[in-house]
Design a protein around this motif. Structure first.
Motif, PDB file in Angstrom:
ATOM      1  N   ALA A   1       0.718  -1.948  -0.112  1.00 33.16           N
ATOM      2  CA  ALA A   1       0.161  -0.577  -0.055  1.00 33.16           C
ATOM      3  C   ALA A   1       0.335   0.981  -0.023  1.00 33.16           C
ATOM      4  O   ALA A   1       0.841   2.410  -0.581  1.00 33.16           O
ATOM      5  CB  ALA A   1      -0.647   0.215   1.448  1.00 33.16           C
ATOM      6  N   LEU A   2       1.742   1.451   0.423  1.00 33.05           N
ATOM      7  CA  LEU A   2       3.262   2.104   0.684  1.00 33.05           C
ATOM      8  C   LEU A   2       3.484   2.786  -0.583  1.00 33.05           C
ATOM      9  O   LEU A   2       3.646   3.728  -1.041  1.00 33.05           O
ATOM     10  CB  LEU A   2       4.024   2.534   1.938  1.00 33.05           C
ATOM     11  CG  LEU A   2       3.159   2.955   3.567  1.00 33.05           C
ATOM     12  CD1 LEU A   2       4.475   2.183   4.394  1.00 33.05           C
ATOM     13  CD2 LEU A   2       2.945   3.778   3.717  1.00 33.05           C
ATOM     14  N   ILE A   3       3.796   1.233  -1.272  1.00 35.57           N
ATOM     15  CA  ILE A   3       4.311   0.903  -2.923  1.00 35.57           C
ATOM     16  C   ILE A   3       3.413   2.450  -3.772  1.00 35.57           C
ATOM     17  O   ILE A   3       4.201   3.735  -4.122  1.00 35.57           O
ATOM     18  CB  ILE A   3       4.837   0.185  -3.299  1.00 35.57           C
ATOM     19  CG1 ILE A   3       6.176  -0.359  -1.830  1.00 35.57           C
ATOM     20  CG2 ILE A   3       5.509   0.355  -4.367  1.00 35.57           C
ATOM     21  CD1 ILE A   3       6.291  -1.572  -2.410  1.00 35.57           C
ATOM     22  N   LYS A   4       1.876   1.581  -3.792  1.00 37.87           N
ATOM     23  CA  LYS A   4       1.626   2.214  -4.849  1.00 37.87           C
ATOM     24  C   LYS A   4       1.209   3.673  -3.843  1.00 37.87           C
ATOM     25  O   LYS A   4       0.961   4.752  -5.422  1.00 37.87           O
ATOM     26  CB  LYS A   4       0.140   1.428  -4.067  1.00 37.87           C
ATOM     27  CG  LYS A   4      -0.736   1.638  -5.655  1.00 37.87           C
ATOM     28  CD  LYS A   4      -1.670   0.608  -6.158  1.00 37.87           C
ATOM     29  CE  LYS A   4      -2.902   0.770  -7.056  1.00 37.87           C
ATOM     30  NZ  LYS A   4      -3.329   0.050  -7.007  1.00 37.87           N
ATOM     31  N   ILE A   5       1.059   3.843  -3.097  1.00 41.40           N
ATOM     32  CA  ILE A   5       0.285   5.754  -2.353  1.00 41.40           C
ATOM     33  C   ILE A   5       1.427   5.844  -3.314  1.00 41.40           C
ATOM     34  O   ILE A   5       1.816   7.693  -3.816  1.00 41.40           O
ATOM     35  CB  ILE A   5       0.259   5.503  -1.081  1.00 41.40           C
ATOM     36  CG1 ILE A   5      -1.056   4.940  -0.657  1.00 41.40           C
ATOM     37  CG2 ILE A   5       0.207   7.409  -1.486  1.00 41.40           C
ATOM     38  CD1 ILE A   5      -1.452   5.319   0.887  1.00 41.40           C
ATOM     39  N   GLY A   6       2.943   5.899  -3.424  1.00 48.61           N
ATOM     40  CA  GLY A   6       4.324   6.948  -3.503  1.00 48.61           C
ATOM     41  C   GLY A   6       4.215   6.981  -4.767  1.00 48.61           C
ATOM     42  O   GLY A   6       4.076   8.068  -5.155  1.00 48.61           O
ATOM     43  N   LEU A   7       3.439   6.177  -5.975  1.00 49.19           N
ATOM     44  CA  LEU A   7       3.992   6.244  -6.781  1.00 49.19           C
ATOM     45  C   LEU A   7       3.228   6.798  -7.555  1.00 49.19           C
ATOM     46  O   LEU A   7       3.483   7.676  -8.599  1.00 49.19           O
ATOM     47  CB  LEU A   7       3.946   4.813  -7.265  1.00 49.19           C
ATOM     48  CG  LEU A   7       3.455   3.697  -7.503  1.00 49.19           C
ATOM     49  CD1 LEU A   7       2.405   3.866  -8.988  1.00 49.19           C
ATOM     50  CD2 LEU A   7       3.667   1.939  -7.665  1.00 49.19           C
ATOM     51  N   ARG A   8       1.462   6.709  -7.377  1.00 47.47           N
ATOM     52  CA  ARG A   8       0.680   7.371  -7.519  1.00 47.47           C
ATOM     53  C   ARG A   8       0.884   9.072  -7.197  1.00 47.47           C
ATOM     54  O   ARG A   8       0.701   9.866  -7.714  1.00 47.47           O
ATOM     55  CB  ARG A   8      -0.710   7.019  -6.999  1.00 47.47           C
ATOM     56  CG  ARG A   8      -0.886   5.376  -7.918  1.00 47.47           C
ATOM     57  CD  ARG A   8      -2.616   4.636  -6.936  1.00 47.47           C
ATOM     58  NE  ARG A   8      -3.559   5.443  -7.962  1.00 47.47           N
ATOM     59  CZ  ARG A   8      -4.297   5.868  -7.273  1.00 47.47           C
ATOM     60  NH1 ARG A   8      -4.201   6.489  -5.944  1.00 47.47           N
ATOM     61  NH2 ARG A   8      -5.591   6.689  -8.699  1.00 47.47           N
ATOM     62  N   THR A   9       1.057   9.585  -6.262  1.00 46.30           N
ATOM     63  CA  THR A   9       0.845  10.392  -5.385  1.00 46.30           C
ATOM     64  C   THR A   9       1.923  11.646  -5.553  1.00 46.30           C
ATOM     65  O   THR A   9       2.719  12.666  -5.992  1.00 46.30           O
ATOM     66  CB  THR A   9       0.717  10.924  -3.786  1.00 46.30           C
ATOM     67  OG1 THR A   9       2.090  10.166  -3.574  1.00 46.30           O
ATOM     68  CG2 THR A   9      -0.488   9.764  -3.205  1.00 46.30           C
ATOM     69  N   GLN A  10       3.150  11.057  -6.703  1.00 43.94           N
ATOM     70  CA  GLN A  10       3.707  11.652  -6.963  1.00 43.94           C
ATOM     71  C   GLN A  10       3.353  12.314  -8.092  1.00 43.94           C
ATOM     72  O   GLN A  10       4.476  13.295  -8.868  1.00 43.94           O
ATOM     73  CB  GLN A  10       5.713  11.301  -7.495  1.00 43.94           C
ATOM     74  CG  GLN A  10       4.916   9.688  -8.544  1.00 43.94           C
ATOM     75  CD  GLN A  10       6.014   8.938  -9.334  1.00 43.94           C
ATOM     76  OE1 GLN A  10       7.419   9.637  -9.049  1.00 43.94           O
ATOM     77  NE2 GLN A  10       5.728   7.818  -9.655  1.00 43.94           N
ATOM     78  N   PHE A  11       2.646  11.989  -9.483  1.00 41.58           N
ATOM     79  CA  PHE A  11       2.171  12.796  -9.711  1.00 41.58           C
ATOM     80  C   PHE A  11       0.722  13.324  -9.527  1.00 41.58           C
ATOM     81  O   PHE A  11      -0.362  13.073  -8.887  1.00 41.58           O
ATOM     82  CB  PHE A  11       1.046  12.073 -10.760  1.00 41.58           C
ATOM     83  CG  PHE A  11       2.179  10.770 -12.045  1.00 41.58           C
ATOM     84  CD1 PHE A  11       3.013  11.328 -12.342  1.00 41.58           C
ATOM     85  CD2 PHE A  11       2.044   9.623 -11.392  1.00 41.58           C
ATOM     86  CE1 PHE A  11       3.902   9.674 -13.081  1.00 41.58           C
ATOM     87  CE2 PHE A  11       3.415   8.599 -12.362  1.00 41.58           C
ATOM     88  CZ  PHE A  11       4.011   8.985 -12.765  1.00 41.58           C
ATOM     89  N   THR A  12       1.075  14.642  -9.074  1.00 39.96           N
ATOM     90  CA  THR A  12       0.573  15.962  -8.410  1.00 39.96           C
ATOM     91  C   THR A  12      -0.875  16.412  -9.953  1.00 39.96           C
ATOM     92  O   THR A  12      -0.672  16.072 -10.568  1.00 39.96           O
ATOM     93  CB  THR A  12       1.127  17.239  -7.580  1.00 39.96           C
ATOM     94  OG1 THR A  12       1.705  17.672  -8.707  1.00 39.96           O
ATOM     95  CG2 THR A  12       1.937  16.339  -6.618  1.00 39.96           C
ATOM     96  N   PHE A  13      -2.264  16.922  -8.824  1.00 43.53           N
ATOM     97  CA  PHE A  13      -2.944  17.340  -9.828  1.00 43.53           C
ATOM     98  C   PHE A  13      -3.034  18.788  -9.864  1.00 43.53           C
ATOM     99  O   PHE A  13      -2.962  19.736  -8.585  1.00 43.53           O
ATOM    100  CB  PHE A  13      -4.454  16.980  -9.523  1.00 43.53           C
ATOM    101  CG  PHE A  13      -4.725  15.711 -10.340  1.00 43.53           C
ATOM    102  CD1 PHE A  13      -4.971  14.468 -11.164  1.00 43.53           C
ATOM    103  CD2 PHE A  13      -4.374  14.126  -8.332  1.00 43.53           C
ATOM    104  CE1 PHE A  13      -4.989  14.109 -11.379  1.00 43.53           C
ATOM    105  CE2 PHE A  13      -4.915  13.185  -8.717  1.00 43.53           C
ATOM    106  CZ  PHE A  13      -5.349  12.769 -11.194  1.00 43.53           C
ATOM    107  N   PRO A  14      -3.225  19.615 -10.207  1.00 46.67           N
ATOM    108  CA  PRO A  14      -3.283  20.985 -10.920  1.00 46.67           C
ATOM    109  C   PRO A  14      -4.536  20.847  -9.727  1.00 46.67           C
ATOM    110  O   PRO A  14      -5.664  20.610  -9.461  1.00 46.67           O
ATOM    111  CB  PRO A  14      -4.034  21.610 -12.318  1.00 46.67           C
ATOM    112  CG  PRO A  14      -4.748  19.758 -13.215  1.00 46.67           C
ATOM    113  CD  PRO A  14      -3.618  19.181 -12.087  1.00 46.67           C
ATOM    114  N   ASN A  15      -4.347  22.674  -9.522  1.00 47.80           N
ATOM    115  CA  ASN A  15      -5.688  22.994  -8.291  1.00 47.80           C
ATOM    116  C   ASN A  15      -6.357  23.963  -9.122  1.00 47.80           C
ATOM    117  O   ASN A  15      -7.296  25.028  -8.752  1.00 47.80           O
ATOM    118  CB  ASN A  15      -4.631  23.899  -6.877  1.00 47.80           C
ATOM    119  CG  ASN A  15      -5.689  24.651  -6.023  1.00 47.80           C
ATOM    120  OD1 ASN A  15      -6.784  23.832  -5.851  1.00 47.80           O
ATOM    121  ND2 ASN A  15      -5.300  25.973  -5.327  1.00 47.80           N
TER     122      ASN A  15
END
Length: 356
Positions: A249-263
């Motif tokens: 879960a920690l791995i998946k959260i990290g690799l996904r949230t490195q791609f941020t969304f615009p505000n």
């Protein structure tokens, strides 16, 4: 007919639902998984020149086809059997999801980063949050360490060797049931008699392909590789399935949230980097794609048991081009997966590249 017999042992709980969505041992999902990995074994035998029509014809003759009024139907030449079709056991999960992990995109009422349950994060859908804890949505899953005898019979000939390869691939990379790509339903296959070949194949070059080349085909046909070798990473050993699923879960959260969304308020007018990982994304739809569009993640998780008895999470990439309706932007997709591979290779992640 040749026969094979294995002990199928689940290493993580499996969300195998029957007609009433109650967890139960069943052969249809196993046969579907065998077909998926048979295609990879078939592709490995073609030396890069895959004729999809010929593959489908061979597959239909082996596994059976239902013509539905068009063409001819034929029965499957592969017969599967389980020693029992038992239903899942209702084992209490109290405290199983207590080791919560941070997720920077989840905020509490005060706007602060709130932790999430790792099991719920990887299993949302079959798992729900109710009465202050994570629980199974309906019935009970097949629990970790449950096992049954799985046997099959098939005609001898050229497909025998290919089926043995597919069974080995299932053992190494296969998972069953809901949220299987996140590691749920991980299992092992152990031969039960001397007539069943041991799981001694190796992931040679035929089973892998440069991951950029894999994006030319829109179906999973090989495990990706790069200059360092196969795109397969392994975690350290863990004593139980809850700990290894927390790690994944920690791995998946990290690799996904490195791609941020615009505000900006969604829907987003065009697909963003994270959309190319998998879709849909909660609270971040894009109006460029149909609201019912589904793009599964081609990065998969598996849990294996080592010779030391400890459980290890395995992360591997089976790249392929998204379906035509997504209007794939290969340049953007390539950049996204390069970033993901780089993230997994970072020493900070504590992962090890493995060859199989």
């Amino acid at each position: 007919m040749l026969t094979r017999a294995y002990t199928l042992r689940f290493l993580t709980p499996a969300f195998l639902g029957n007609a009433t969505q109650t967890g139960q041992w069943r052969t249809p999902p196993i046969k579907a998984l065998l077909r998926q990995w048979w295609r990879v074994a078939y592709a490995a035998d073609q030396n890069g020149a895959i004729n999809v029509a010929a593959m489908r014809s061979t597959e239909g003759k082996l596994f059976g086809t239902a013509a539905d009024g068009e063409g001819e139907s034929n029965k499957s030449q592969v017969r599967l059997r389980l020693s029992g079709w038992d239903k899942g056991r209702p084992v209490p999960w109290n405290g199983a999801d207590s080791g919560r992990v941070p997720h920077q995109e989840v905020k509490n009422r005060d706007g602060q980063v709130a932790p999430v349950g790792p099991l719920l994060y990887l299993g949302y859908g079959p798992l729900v949050f109710a009465q202050g804890q994570t629980s199974f949505k309906s019935g009970a899953p097949i629990q970790s360490d449950e096992r049954a005898t799985f046997s099959l019979a098939f005609a001898s000939g050229a497909d025998a060797a290919r089926l043995d390869k597919a069974l080995w691939l299932m053992h190494c990379y296969g998972t069953l049931g809901g949220r299987a790509r996140n590691g749920w339903g991980s299992f092992s296959l152990t031969p039960t008699d001397a007539s069943t070949p041991a799981m001694t194949h190796a992931l040679d070059a035929r089973f892998t392909t440069p991951w950029q080349d894999a994006l030319k085909l829109d179906w999973p046909h090989a495990i990706g590789c790069d200059a360092r070798g196969p795109l397969i990473w392994q975690t350290e050993g863990h004593a139980d399935w809850k700990a290894v699923m927390r790690r994944l879960a920690l791995i998946k959260i990290g690799l996904r949230t490195q791609f941020t969304f615009p505000n900006v308020r969604p829907p987003h007018p065009q697909p963003l980097d994270r959309h190319w990982l998998s879709y849909p994304i909660t609270n971040h739809v894009t109006c460029a794609w149909d609201r019912n569009a589904r793009l599964p993640n081609s990065l998969r998780f598996k849990v294996r048991v080592g010779t030391d008895g400890k459980l290890r999470g395995v992360v591997f990439h089976v790249p392929c081009k998204p379906p035509r309706e997504f209007r794939p932007d290969i340049k953007a997709i390539t950049a996204v997966w390069q970033t993901v591979h780089g993230f997994l290779d970072q020493p900070a992640q504590g992962l090890t590249r493995i060859a199989t």
